[in-house]
Scaffold this motif. Structure first.
Motif, PDB file in Angstrom:
ATOM      1  N   SER A  76     -95.284  52.238 -10.870  1.00 21.45           N
ATOM      2  CA  SER A  76     -96.444  51.608 -11.491  1.00 21.45           C
ATOM      3  C   SER A  76     -96.582  50.155 -11.052  1.00 21.45           C
ATOM      4  O   SER A  76     -97.683  49.683 -10.761  1.00 21.45           O
ATOM      5  N   GLY A  80     -99.588  48.648  -8.888  1.00 22.80           N
ATOM      6  CA  GLY A  80    -100.360  47.512  -9.372  1.00 22.80           C
ATOM      7  C   GLY A  80    -100.416  46.373  -8.371  1.00 22.80           C
ATOM      8  O   GLY A  80    -101.466  45.753  -8.169  1.00 22.80           O
ATOM      9  N   ILE A 256    -109.332  47.517 -15.340  1.00 22.38           N
ATOM     10  CA  ILE A 256    -107.987  47.908 -15.783  1.00 22.38           C
ATOM     11  C   ILE A 256    -107.957  49.401 -16.079  1.00 22.38           C
ATOM     12  O   ILE A 256    -107.011  50.115 -15.704  1.00 22.38           O
ATOM     13  N   GLN A 260    -105.930  52.442 -14.149  1.00 20.39           N
ATOM     14  CA  GLN A 260    -105.027  53.283 -14.928  1.00 20.39           C
ATOM     15  C   GLN A 260    -105.333  54.766 -14.745  1.00 20.39           C
ATOM     16  O   GLN A 260    -104.453  55.614 -14.887  1.00 20.39           O
ATOM     17  N   ASN A 263    -103.194  55.909 -12.033  1.00 19.24           N
ATOM     18  CA  ASN A 263    -101.813  55.458 -12.152  1.00 19.24           C
ATOM     19  C   ASN A 263    -101.135  56.260 -13.260  1.00 19.24           C
ATOM     20  O   ASN A 263    -100.680  57.380 -13.043  1.00 19.24           O
ATOM     21  N   ALA A 399    -107.030  42.972 -12.355  1.00 15.79           N
ATOM     22  CA  ALA A 399    -106.946  44.242 -13.065  1.00 15.79           C
ATOM     23  C   ALA A 399    -105.834  45.123 -12.509  1.00 15.79           C
ATOM     24  O   ALA A 399    -105.131  45.806 -13.267  1.00 15.79           O
ATOM     25  N   SER A 402    -102.598  43.804 -13.766  1.00 16.56           N
ATOM     26  CA  SER A 402    -102.513  44.058 -15.205  1.00 16.56           C
ATOM     27  C   SER A 402    -102.239  45.531 -15.485  1.00 16.56           C
ATOM     28  O   SER A 402    -101.427  45.872 -16.351  1.00 16.56           O
ATOM     29  N   ALA A 403    -102.924  46.402 -14.748  1.00 17.51           N
ATOM     30  CA  ALA A 403    -102.720  47.838 -14.949  1.00 17.51           C
ATOM     31  C   ALA A 403    -101.300  48.244 -14.588  1.00 17.51           C
ATOM     32  O   ALA A 403    -100.679  49.077 -15.271  1.00 17.51           O
ATOM     33  N   GLY A 407     -98.896  49.634 -17.332  1.00 15.80           N
ATOM     34  CA  GLY A 407     -98.423  50.985 -17.088  1.00 15.80           C
ATOM     35  C   GLY A 407     -96.920  51.120 -17.196  1.00 15.80           C
ATOM     36  O   GLY A 407     -96.403  52.208 -17.492  1.00 15.80           O
ATOM     37  N   MET A 422    -105.653  51.238 -23.951  1.00 12.60           N
ATOM     38  CA  MET A 422    -106.473  51.054 -22.758  1.00 12.60           C
ATOM     39  C   MET A 422    -107.965  51.071 -23.102  1.00 12.60           C
ATOM     40  O   MET A 422    -108.759  50.315 -22.538  1.00 12.60           O
TER      41      MET A 422
END
Length: 462
Positions: A76, A80, A256, A260, A263, A399, A402-403, A407, A422
């Motif tokens: 993850s 990201g 974001i 996700q 992900n 984003a 951040s994701a 995650g 989310m």
């Protein structure tokens, strides 16, 4: 250029830019659909991870910041970093285009770098090198090809420019739809590296299309610079850049969720969704095609609806459209949460829940992202349009990071709680825009109408 309306009422150059971006997105999303699963199911396992040049040092650095990472958490974080940096480098690409090379040479450079990166993905040893090539290639390509779309239209043609970007987004969705289907099927049948090699071939098609249409594309040369310096931005232009920031913040919150969905959502589907159908087991990367498929099917209806509303002078403005897109992104994550809640921790969710979730996020993305690009293309000072578009892609950089970070907490909470969290993120972006859209639009319009300063008098010759 602006009078050359031969493609759905738009300049002919739009079709070449759209098809170029379609093949580039076909390759990009085909690779992204494999990336997390490839890392979790093969690359990061013993016997493979030792082969990756630089991976031990990178993992050590990440764990020095975030603490020990499981393979899922590491995947993850790497996803990201990649997904974020891909959208940070367009600042560099836009600056180089505006200052030195122009948009055309930078787009070609980007395609070549990305082609090399996709082929480098076919070897475990060069995995991190491949990601670096893709990051810098995307930086040269993304902002500049998007800026070229805006350069096809008169500056004051907001409605047609917005629809032009939406058509451009349709072709992005076509590529994003086909990429995971093709690469996922090839990877399942012949192995991960065949899937990666396939998307590299598609980049060769992208450059062929772009070069074929170069006579219909904006020149994209840097603005003339007197004595090596460009005229400074006016006070109104600087205020405009500041006023655009809330829109970019809202777009970041929507992105974001977008990250996700390829992900953590893939990890949840692999573990908690019943993938068996009468036609066989569905490859997980194919879910990455549902989102763009929804955009493809919905786009003609959306364009027609906006046109009908425009004829009655009721078409939503850019900020209203972006806000609606945020709410749809939140709805998509809520559907994931509902499926996770009904399945519980040990059961299997119906395949309908992720399908409906991806349909919502696909339509939501169509509402907010092409409109955001059109908004920036129209509002940004003309001398730094490509750079401004590049900065717009920073929303995806933030984003993506951040994701990836968020995650890494997926295994520490229940899936339904994770997805509800989310959903709250783009909902906050929608609330922000609906609260400020009217005063913000009025302030931007005032700045756009502000007269330019009168330059010092100079001698005039015939």
């Amino acid at each position: 250029m602006t009078g050359d309306r031969t493609f759905l009422g738009h300049p002919r150059g739009l079709v070449y830019l759209a098809f170029t971006e379609m093949w580039e997105r076909f390759s990009y999303y085909g690779m992204v659909a494999l990336l997390v699963l490839y890392m979790v199911q093969e690359l990061l396992l013993p016997g493979h991870v030792e082969n990756v040049w630089g991976m031990a040092g990178l993992r050590g650095g990440l764990e020095g910041v975030f603490g020990p990472l499981s393979n899922q958490a590491l995947a993850s974080q790497l996803f990201g970093l990649y997904g974020g940096l891909v959208y940070l480098t367009p600042i560099l690409g836009g600056w180089l285009a505006d200052r030195f090379f122009g948009t055309r040479p930078m787009v070609v450079t980007g395609i070549l770098l990305m082609t090399a990166g996709h082929f480098a993905m076919t070897f475990e040893e060069t995995f991190l090198i491949a990601l670096a090539l893709l990051i810098f290639g995307s930086g040269a390509l993304k902002g500049n090809i998007a800026a070229q779309v805006g350069q096809l239209y008169p500056r004051d043609d907001e409605a047609r420019r917005s629809r032009g970007y939406t058509i451009f987004s349709l072709f992005i969705n076509i590529g994003a739809f086909g990429g995971p289907l093709a690469s996922g099927a090839l990877a399942q049948a012949y192995g991960w590296h065949v899937g990666f090699a396939f998307v590299g071939v598609l980049m060769l098609i992208a450059i062929a299309v772009y070069m074929a249409g170069r006579s219909h594309l904006p020149d994209g040369r840097p603005a003339p610079r007197g004595h090596g310096k460009r005229a400074p931005l006016t006070a109104a232009e600087r205020r405009t850049l500041i006023l655009m920031l809330p829109v970019l913040v809202a777009a970041t919150l929507g992105h974001i969720v977008y990250f996700q969905s390829v992900n953590v959502a893939f990890v949840w589907i692999a573990e908690h969704v019943d993938l068996a159908t009468p036609l066989g087991t569905i490859p997980i990367p194919w879910f990455g095609s549902v989102d763009p498929m929804a955009g493809i099917l919905f786009m003609p209806l959306l364009i027609a609806w906006w046109g009908a509303l425009a004829r009655r002078d009721r078409e939503p403005g850019d900020l209203g459209k972006i806000g609606i897109g945020m709410m749809l992104m939140a709805s998509g994550m809520t559907l994931f949460a509902a499926g996770a809640f009904l399945a519980g921790e040990t059961g299997k969710a119906s395949i309908a829940w992720p399908l409906l979730g991806y349909i919502c996020t696909g339509i939501g993305f169509l509402w907010y992202w092409p409109v955001t690009l059109a908004f920036v293309s129209r509002r940004a000072p003309q001398a730094i349009t490509a750079l401004a578009i590049g900065f717009t892609y920073v929303t995806l950089f933030i984003a993506g990071l951040s994701a990836g970070f968020l995650g890494s907490f997926y295994e520490q909470v229940t899936p339904d709680a994770f997805f509800l969290g989310m959903a709250a993120i783009p909902a906050a972006g929608a609330a922000l825009l609906f609260l400020i859209r009217h005063p913000l639009t009025r302030a931007l319009d005032r700045n756009l109408a502000a007269p330019a300063p009168i330059p010092p008098a100079k001698s005039v010759t015939a």
